[in-house]
Scaffold this active site. Structure first.
Site, PDB file in Angstrom:
ATOM      1  N   TYR A  91     101.488  66.363  10.899  1.00  0.00           N
ATOM      2  CA  TYR A  91     101.853  65.026   9.753  1.00  0.00           C
ATOM      3  C   TYR A  91     103.159  64.634  10.242  1.00  0.00           C
ATOM      4  CZ  TYR A  91      96.946  66.854   7.828  1.00  0.00           C
ATOM      5  OH  TYR A  91      95.563  67.432   7.674  1.00  0.00           O
ATOM      6  N   ASP A 150      98.636  77.843   5.964  1.00  0.00           N
ATOM      7  CA  ASP A 150      98.740  78.890   7.267  1.00  0.00           C
ATOM      8  C   ASP A 150      99.800  78.910   7.776  1.00  0.00           C
ATOM      9  OD1 ASP A 150      95.916  80.812   8.152  1.00  0.00           O
ATOM     10  OD2 ASP A 150      95.430  78.535   8.627  1.00  0.00           O
ATOM     11  N   HIS A 412      99.650  68.663  18.131  1.00  0.00           N
ATOM     12  CA  HIS A 412      98.912  67.542  18.188  1.00  0.00           C
ATOM     13  C   HIS A 412      98.543  67.073  16.377  1.00  0.00           C
ATOM     14  CE1 HIS A 412      98.269  71.857  16.335  1.00  0.00           C
ATOM     15  NE2 HIS A 412      98.066  71.493  15.296  1.00  0.00           N
ATOM     16  N   TYR A 496      93.383  62.057   4.527  1.00  0.00           N
ATOM     17  CA  TYR A 496      93.468  62.052   3.433  1.00  0.00           C
ATOM     18  C   TYR A 496      95.219  62.564   2.968  1.00  0.00           C
ATOM     19  CZ  TYR A 496      95.392  67.351   4.857  1.00  0.00           C
ATOM     20  OH  TYR A 496      95.624  68.217   4.749  1.00  0.00           O
ATOM     21  N   ARG A 497      95.791  62.193   4.626  1.00  0.00           N
ATOM     22  CA  ARG A 497      96.744  62.634   4.760  1.00  0.00           C
ATOM     23  C   ARG A 497      97.054  62.427   6.382  1.00  0.00           C
ATOM     24  NH1 ARG A 497      99.448  68.952   4.229  1.00  0.00           N
ATOM     25  NH2 ARG A 497     101.806  68.868   5.257  1.00  0.00           N
TER      26      ARG A 497
HETATM   27  C1  LIG Z   1      98.537  74.424  13.254  1.00  0.00           C
HETATM   28  C2  LIG Z   1      98.877  74.461  11.633  1.00  0.00           C
HETATM   29  C3  LIG Z   1      98.072  74.693  10.734  1.00  0.00           C
HETATM   30  C4  LIG Z   1      98.814  74.174   9.959  1.00  0.00           C
HETATM   31  N1  LIG Z   1      97.956  74.425   8.775  1.00  0.00           N
HETATM   32  C5  LIG Z   1      98.064  73.763   7.130  1.00  0.00           C
HETATM   33  C6  LIG Z   1      98.018  74.912   5.891  1.00  0.00           C
HETATM   34  O1  LIG Z   1      97.150  75.861   6.233  1.00  0.00           O
HETATM   35  N2  LIG Z   1      98.125  73.734   4.592  1.00  0.00           N
HETATM   36  C7  LIG Z   1      98.680  72.514   4.926  1.00  0.00           C
HETATM   37  O2  LIG Z   1      98.501  72.546   4.036  1.00  0.00           O
HETATM   38  N3  LIG Z   1      99.008  72.639   5.703  1.00  0.00           N
HETATM   39  C8  LIG Z   1      98.647  72.758   7.102  1.00  0.00           C
HETATM   40  N4  LIG Z   1      99.662  72.211   8.148  1.00  0.00           N
HETATM   41  C9  LIG Z   1     100.618  71.319   7.940  1.00  0.00           C
HETATM   42  C10 LIG Z   1     101.880  71.381   7.704  1.00  0.00           C
HETATM   43  O3  LIG Z   1     102.620  72.594   8.622  1.00  0.00           O
HETATM   44  C11 LIG Z   1     102.153  72.371   6.007  1.00  0.00           C
HETATM   45  O4  LIG Z   1     101.607  71.392   5.719  1.00  0.00           O
HETATM   46  C12 LIG Z   1     103.665  72.720   6.317  1.00  0.00           C
HETATM   47  O5  LIG Z   1     103.487  73.032   4.665  1.00  0.00           O
HETATM   48  C13 LIG Z   1     104.479  70.951   5.573  1.00  0.00           C
HETATM   49  O6  LIG Z   1     106.189  71.561   5.850  1.00  0.00           O
HETATM   50  P1  LIG Z   1     107.131  71.822   4.841  1.00  0.00           P
HETATM   51  O7  LIG Z   1     105.929  72.785   3.830  1.00  0.00           O
HETATM   52  O8  LIG Z   1     108.487  71.853   5.909  1.00  0.00           O
HETATM   53  O9  LIG Z   1     107.472  70.219   4.563  1.00  0.00           O
HETATM   54  P2  LIG Z   1     108.067  69.349   4.896  1.00  0.00           P
HETATM   55  O10 LIG Z   1     107.964  69.003   6.637  1.00  0.00           O
HETATM   56  O11 LIG Z   1     109.431  68.896   3.815  1.00  0.00           O
HETATM   57  O12 LIG Z   1     107.737  67.856   3.971  1.00  0.00           O
HETATM   58  C14 LIG Z   1     106.341  66.958   3.901  1.00  0.00           C
HETATM   59  C15 LIG Z   1     106.784  65.693   3.678  1.00  0.00           C
HETATM   60  O13 LIG Z   1     107.310  65.767   2.195  1.00  0.00           O
HETATM   61  C16 LIG Z   1     108.456  64.332   1.539  1.00  0.00           C
HETATM   62  N5  LIG Z   1     108.890  65.267   1.513  1.00  0.00           N
HETATM   63  C17 LIG Z   1     109.674  66.474   1.330  1.00  0.00           C
HETATM   64  N6  LIG Z   1     110.263  67.311   0.995  1.00  0.00           N
HETATM   65  C18 LIG Z   1     110.220  65.982   0.014  1.00  0.00           C
HETATM   66  C19 LIG Z   1     111.322  66.376  -1.962  1.00  0.00           C
HETATM   67  N7  LIG Z   1     111.812  66.992  -2.049  1.00  0.00           N
HETATM   68  N8  LIG Z   1     111.651  64.691  -2.177  1.00  0.00           N
HETATM   69  C20 LIG Z   1     110.898  63.431  -1.684  1.00  0.00           C
HETATM   70  N9  LIG Z   1     110.144  63.823  -0.706  1.00  0.00           N
HETATM   71  C21 LIG Z   1     109.965  65.313  -0.424  1.00  0.00           C
HETATM   72  C22 LIG Z   1     108.636  63.493   2.555  1.00  0.00           C
HETATM   73  O14 LIG Z   1     108.046  62.589   3.391  1.00  0.00           O
HETATM   74  C23 LIG Z   1     108.255  64.889   4.280  1.00  0.00           C
HETATM   75  O15 LIG Z   1     108.422  64.653   5.705  1.00  0.00           O
HETATM   76  C24 LIG Z   1      99.572  73.125   9.577  1.00  0.00           C
HETATM   77  C25 LIG Z   1     100.083  72.221  10.480  1.00  0.00           C
HETATM   78  C26 LIG Z   1      99.735  73.147  11.681  1.00  0.00           C
HETATM   79  C27 LIG Z   1     100.938  72.656  13.017  1.00  0.00           C
END
Ligand SMILES: Cc1cc2nc3c(=O)[nH]c(=O)nc-3n(C[C@H](O)[C@H](O)[C@H](O)COP(=O)(O)OP(=O)(O)OC[C@H]3O[C@@H](n4cnc5c(N)ncnc54)[C@H](O)[C@@H]3O)c2cc1C
Length: 551
Positions: A91, A150, A412, A496-497
């Site tokens: 994403y 995950d 992906h 949704y996203r």
């Molecule tokens: C193989 C695989 C499996 C996955 N499975 C899942 C799953 O089971 N469930 C799921 O939900 N996702 C999944 N994901 C997607 C993703 O990896 C996760 O959602 C992950 O937790 C998001 O990254 P992060 O928590 O570091 O958020 P970040 O990358 O830190 O934040 C996401 C976005 O939110 C905004 N943001 C973040 N922090 C702030 C802040 N403090 N203030 C304002 N804006 C902010 C920014 O725009 C940022 O780009 C998967 C991805 C892969 C590749």
């Protein structure tokens, strides 16, 4: 140094000096080597001139430093992009939506501020990962679980703000829904607390969500109206036991009753955990089967079935159904999970079976082992850990080379529309997307796609679009992805996203009443961030000076 859009070289250097004074020069990053860490490893534009990249990054340690950064950005008209742990793979990773923005990396703010075992809730900073909170809880032997996605290396706050999902009980799997109270640094540098946190000395910030007056929390998710610096979450009280039960139905047309009954048992809270859909006949694995598919490859399909599957029309032909009935291979099936005391779990499973038997002739069941919690180390080796609130990174084996995936890609992009909770919608979605995939010449995975039950009352249909070495193929796939967004919207289904490269296209489809929603977002943006310094373009919300341009 790289220069952010809208600034010249001297202005950028001056802005970087200001940032260094605010956080310390060792926490301002400008070298290519450092900034490479903020590229989206799954970007379909990787290495292309229009790849979205950062011009610099700054890593504050305190709320006051975040306030100072925002004030500097206002003065200098410096575009910022805040991330928590920046692991948003699929994403957008940690790259900004508006190329050239300065990343505000909140990883250093990784304090667990409170875990209240009695009330099962927590207050954390943005850099707290699922692993961090899990370790904190284990060290103190607190009897609470986190609902984890995950990949366990992500941030509770980052994931929830992008409206992510997990795998435990129904009411914890929607991560934004299970938050309680926010602290936000607004674009003008003020600190806002929502819910009960708006009252100085409040005693229930993490226990009562709405506070008083309009509930504004929602506008800080999938948006760019502030930088979240603290967030409360409701946790799950550690259950005594877990059980998985499998429901299998024999006929194609049973899909509708299976989905309706799963929904009923979820709505009645007879089933309290996650459910999925799989098809032994069509070789669509369920969550329980997936690990063994990865390890050993998909089970062999004998030649008669393979021929029938190839000849079937989107997963169905009368001959295929006859084959299934003759060989007692279920057309559809579901894994359901239960949490609670052993007696309650057993009673829930028995009740669920009674309900299914009343509705679907020929339904069959198999019960998994009733597992007393916590898991032993041996049990952990075989379990899908997120179902037990345990963070892990084993999901990344799906992208790695395996028997199931002999030619791995660079990652992906998730195409993930929300569709209705019905058998009819699942069939309609398969018809719509299979037809589109044929027209657009997209590789299809398998004979049929079954959606996920992450959240109540809807389904999420997920397809991973591979990112490959060839930029021409990636561009073609991006165009196809945009067409699928439109096709989904024509059926009334919305993403949704989505990754930044598609956020405008998706927001275009949420167009009721001449795009009033987007216009409302823009009105808010102009009011709370008049200089447009925060995360320009995120989820299709552009500040006034960048609106209308092609990004
Ligand atoms: C193989 C695989 C499996 C996955 N499975 C899942 C799953 O089971 N469930 C799921 O939900 N996702 C999944 N994901 C997607 C993703 O990896 C996760 O959602 C992950 O937790 C998001 O990254 P992060 O928590 O570091 O958020 P970040 O990358 O830190 O934040 C996401 C976005 O939110 C905004 N943001 C973040 N922090 C702030 C802040 N403090 N203030 C304002 N804006 C902010 C920014 O725009 C940022 O780009 C998967 C991805 C892969 C590749």
């Amino acid at each position: 140094v790289r220069v952010a859009p809208g600034l010249n070289d001297a202005e950028m250097r001056a802005a970087l000096e200001d940032l260094a004074r605010a956080v310390g020069s060792e926490w301002v990053f400008t070298s290519d080597e450092d900034l490479d860490l903020y590229r989206d490893a799954y970007s379909p534009l990787m290495g292309q001139p229009d790849e979205r990249v950062a011009s610099a990054a700054v890593a504050p340690d305190t709320v006051e430093q975040v306030q100072q950064i925002v004030r500097i950005a206002n003065r200098r008209r410096l575009p910022l992009y805040a991330i928590s742990t920046g692991k948003n793979l699929g994403y957008g990773g940690s790259a900004p939506v508006f190329s050239g923005s300065v990343i505000v990396d909140l990883k250093r703010m990784n304090r667990v501020l409170e875990v209240d075992e009695r009330n099962a809730c927590a207050l954390v900073e943005p850099g707290v990962s699922y692993f961090d909170l899990y370790d904190y809880i284990r060290k103190r032997k607190l009897k609470v679980w986190i609902d984890v996605p995950d990949p366990g290396w992500g941030s509770l706050i980052g994931n929830a703000l992008d409206r992510g999902a997990g795998y435990t009980m129904t009411n914890y799997r929607n991560h934004f829904d299970s938050h309680c109270g926010l602290e936000v640094v607004l674009a003008n540098g003020e600190v806002l607390r929502t819910g009960m946190g708006a009252m100085p000395g409040a005693k229930t910030w993490q226990q009562y969500k709405p506070g008083f007056g309009p509930w504004v929390d929602g506008i800080f998710s999938q948006s760019n109206f502030g930088i979240v610096t603290k967030m409360g979450f409701w946790l799950m009280a550690e259950p005594e036991a877990y059980m998985r039960g499998v429901v299998q139905v024999p006929r194609y047309q049973d899909l509708a009753a299976l989905v309706d009954t799963l929904t009923l048992v979820e709505n009645q809270r007879v089933c309290t955990g996650m459910m999925d859909l799989f098809s032994p006949l069509l070789s669509v694995p369920g969550s329980a089967e997936y690990p063994s598919w990865l390890e050993n490859g998909p089970p062999k399909v004998e030649p008669e079935r393979a021929a029938l599957l190839s000849a079937a029309d989107i997963g169905y032909s009368p001959a295929l159904e006859q084959y299934a009935l003759r060989n007692a291979i279920p057309y559809w099936a579901s894994n359901m999970t239960f949490y609670g005391s052993p007696r309650v779990v057993q009673a829930q499973w028995e009740t669920a079976q009674e309900i299914f038997k009343r509705v679907i002739p020929g339904v069959r069941f198999s019960a998994g082992e009733l597992i007393r919690l916590p898991l032993t180390e041996q049990q952990k080796e075989r379990a899908h850990l997120p179902e037990f609130g345990i963070p892990s990174l084993s999901i990344f084996s799906i992208g790695a080379r395996s028997r199931l995936n002999p030619e791995p890609t660079h990652g992906h992009m998730w195409f993930s529309p929300i569709i209705p909770r019905s058998g009819a919608a699942i069939l309609e979605a398969n018809r719509a997307f299979t037809t589109a995939a044929r027209e657009l010449n997209l590789p299809l995975a398998g004979y049929f796609n079954l959606p996920y039950f992450f959240w109540e009352r809807s389904l999420i249909y997920i397809v991973g679009f591979a990112v490959v070495d060839d930029p021409v193929v990636n561009r073609k796939n991006m165009e196809s992805f945009k067409k699928l967004i439109r096709i989904a919207a024509d059926h009334g289904w919305g993403e949704y996203r989505t990754a930044p490269v598609y956020q405008d296209a998706v927001m275009d489809t949420y167009s009721f009443n001449d795009h009033v929603l987007r216009r409302f977002h823009e009105t808010l943006k102009d009011a709370v961030d008049p200089n447009g310094i925060l995360s320009a373009g995120r989820y299709g919300i552009w500040p006034r000076h960048l609106r209308g341009a092609k990004h």
